[in-house]
Design an enzyme around this catalytic site. Structure first.
Site, PDB file in Angstrom:
ATOM      1  N   GLU A  71       0.723  -1.049   0.097  1.00 31.65           N
ATOM      2  CA  GLU A  71      -0.145   0.009   0.174  1.00 31.65           C
ATOM      3  C   GLU A  71       0.852   1.280  -0.156  1.00 31.65           C
ATOM      4  OE1 GLU A  71      -2.899   0.483   3.356  1.00 31.65           O
ATOM      5  OE2 GLU A  71      -3.650   2.319   2.286  1.00 31.65           O
ATOM      6  N   ASP A  89      -0.633  -5.074   2.981  1.00 31.29           N
ATOM      7  CA  ASP A  89      -0.932  -3.927   3.645  1.00 31.29           C
ATOM      8  C   ASP A  89      -0.498  -3.766   5.003  1.00 31.29           C
ATOM      9  OD1 ASP A  89      -2.288  -1.564   4.731  1.00 31.29           O
ATOM     10  OD2 ASP A  89      -4.139  -2.382   4.240  1.00 31.29           O
ATOM     11  N   ILE A  91      -0.756  -1.982   7.729  1.00 31.28           N
ATOM     12  CA  ILE A  91      -1.677  -1.789   8.771  1.00 31.28           C
ATOM     13  C   ILE A  91      -2.981  -1.498   8.073  1.00 31.28           C
ATOM     14  CG2 ILE A  91      -2.725  -0.639  10.444  1.00 31.28           C
ATOM     15  CD1 ILE A  91      -0.004   0.440  11.207  1.00 31.28           C
ATOM     16  N   ASP A  92      -3.838  -2.596   7.817  1.00 31.27           N
ATOM     17  CA  ASP A  92      -5.256  -2.621   7.391  1.00 31.27           C
ATOM     18  C   ASP A  92      -6.043  -2.222   8.651  1.00 31.27           C
ATOM     19  OD1 ASP A  92      -7.137  -2.383   5.434  1.00 31.27           O
ATOM     20  OD2 ASP A  92      -7.845  -4.275   6.146  1.00 31.27           O
ATOM     21  N   THR A  94      -6.214   1.626   9.406  1.00 30.66           N
ATOM     22  CA  THR A  94      -5.387   2.536  10.104  1.00 30.66           C
ATOM     23  C   THR A  94      -5.953   3.463  10.698  1.00 30.66           C
ATOM     24  OG1 THR A  94      -3.874   2.207   7.897  1.00 30.66           O
ATOM     25  CG2 THR A  94      -3.660   4.541   9.288  1.00 30.66           C
ATOM     26  N   ASP A 242      -5.964  -4.683   0.392  1.00 32.59           N
ATOM     27  CA  ASP A 242      -6.998  -4.848   1.604  1.00 32.59           C
ATOM     28  C   ASP A 242      -7.580  -6.301   1.284  1.00 32.59           C
ATOM     29  OD1 ASP A 242      -6.817  -2.171   2.328  1.00 32.59           O
ATOM     30  OD2 ASP A 242      -7.987  -1.425   0.611  1.00 32.59           O
TER      31      ASP A 242
HETATM   32  C1  LIP Z   1      -8.893   0.707   4.612  1.00 31.85           C
HETATM   33  C2  LIP Z   1      -9.892  -0.556   4.184  1.00 31.85           C
HETATM   34  C3  LIP Z   1     -11.330  -0.400   4.739  1.00 31.85           C
HETATM   35  C4  LIP Z   1     -11.663   0.842   3.765  1.00 31.85           C
HETATM   36  C5  LIP Z   1     -10.886   1.917   3.946  1.00 31.85           C
HETATM   37  C6  LIP Z   1      -9.427   1.905   3.806  1.00 31.85           C
HETATM   38  P1  LIP Z   1      -6.301   0.984   5.143  1.00 31.85           P
HETATM   39  O1  LIP Z   1      -7.727   0.343   4.283  1.00 31.85           O
HETATM   40  O2  LIP Z   1      -9.587  -1.756   4.902  1.00 31.85           O
HETATM   41  O3  LIP Z   1     -12.157  -1.240   4.413  1.00 31.85           O
HETATM   42  O4  LIP Z   1     -13.217   1.100   3.855  1.00 31.85           O
HETATM   43  O5  LIP Z   1     -11.308   3.240   2.986  1.00 31.85           O
HETATM   44  O6  LIP Z   1      -9.163   1.480   2.659  1.00 31.85           O
HETATM   45  O7  LIP Z   1      -6.406   2.425   4.759  1.00 31.85           O
HETATM   46  O8  LIP Z   1      -6.959   0.919   6.648  1.00 31.85           O
HETATM   47  O9  LIP Z   1      -5.362   0.394   4.918  1.00 31.85           O
END
Ligand code: LIP
Length: 304
Positions: A71, A89, A91-92, A94, A242
């Site tokens: 990412e 990713d 941190i998914d 964030t 993601d």
């Molecule tokens: C997030 C996603 C989430 C989505 C956010 C964002 P991040 O990823 O997992 O489902 O709605 O827009 O993309 O930014 O925390 O890696």
């Protein structure tokens, strides 16, 4: 793919996920150097970047011939190809991370031929690991780092129910959705209209789902579907990093992934619009059709 040792790759990803988890936990959420990408809700932190650095350097050392897509180092136009590709990713979730809400994870996938082959999703706050290798089932491991069960952790096969119930339609379903970071465009208008129709009572033309949930992480939403704790998950706008790992886990748990727009049963890995449905002895395709009916004529568009 025949000569790839997917189990060995999985084991390496688990060990990297645990190390990254320690990094995430040691970052003080109240002292995070926070920046934004698209707007004030599209957040990136120094920890996201540091974790991706750690993961990419470890993976490049172990598998120098594999491609890497992360990412934080993605550049517009980068495409995922058929070659073995780590899809990361750091941190998914964030937003959860910066708020100290304990639903964030590191998501490590391997795609081969543009299909998820290995998935490792690790939530360090709960020491909960979801993982899968194509053809070998999906598992949840709780407490391995904390030393439960003699250091092995409590391992459960996914889905968690031994005999998952048939899917009985949207009015019997718990549905995961996400708001996304764009809040001013046609995609946002469509999503929020669909949320309203999903929740509304039948006489008002709604589907009257049991309720809507947003874990704030696509990877954790997919794992909740894989576990059978949520019946389906719909999102548009999320990226390949993601979903790659969570999709591998979903598929091994008997779930299916259709497009988030009506009509496509086999979405591309980077299609950015997804509808995941849990494993069940019956009713998966019917649930997808019913969901697509709720979407109606509208279509999400993430082509630009
Ligand atoms: C997030 C996603 C989430 C989505 C956010 C964002 P991040 O990823 O997992 O489902 O709605 O827009 O993309 O930014 O925390 O890696």
């Amino acid at each position: 793919m025949a000569d790839l040792n997917l189990q060995e790759i999985h084991d390496a990803l688990v060990s990297i996920a645990h190390e990254a988890g320690r990094m995430i936990l040691s970052a003080n959420p109240t002292d995070i150097d926070q920046g934004t990408k698209l707007n004030s809700v599209d957040i990136v932190t120094e920890t996201d970047k540091a974790v991706e650095d750690l993961v990419s350097s470890k993976l490049r050392a172990l598998y120098p011939t594999f491609a890497f897509m992360g990412e934080e180092t993605y550049k517009p136009g980068n495409k995922i190809g058929p070659e073995p590709t780590f899809v990361v990713d750091p941190i998914d979730g964030t937003t959860n991370f910066v708020h100290g809400f304990p639903e964030a994870c590191i998501s490590l996938g391997l795609a081969v031929d543009r299909r998820p082959a290995v998935g490792v999703v690790y939530n360090p706050y709960q020491d909960k690991l979801y993982s899968a290798v194509r053809g070998r089932g999906a598992f949840q491991t709780v407490g391995q780092v904390w030393g439960l069960e003699g250091g092995r952790g409590r391992v459960s096969r996914l889905p968690l129910a031994r005999n998952p119930a048939p899917l009985a339609g949207l009015d019997a379903s718990l549905v995961a959705v996400e708001w996304g970071s764009s809040r001013d465009d046609a995609n946002y208008e469509l999503k929020t209209a669909v949320f309203k129709r999903l929740a509304a009572a039948k006489p008002q033309g709604g589907a009257m789902v049991h309720s809507l949930r947003s874990l704030g992480s696509a990877a954790l939403n997919l794992c909740a579907v894989a576990a059978g704790q949520v019946d389906c998950y719909w999102e548009g706008g999320c990226w390949v990093w993601d979903v790659c790992a969570g999709w591998a886990i979903l598929a091994e748990a008997g779930g299916i992934m259709a497009s988030g727009n009506p009509g496509t049963w086999e979405p591309a890995i980077d299609e950015r619009k997804y509808l995941a449905v849990r494993g069940a002895p019956s009713g998966q395709k019917e649930l997808v059709q019913e969901f697509w009916g709720v979407i109606g004529e509208g279509r999400m568009d993430y082509s630009s």
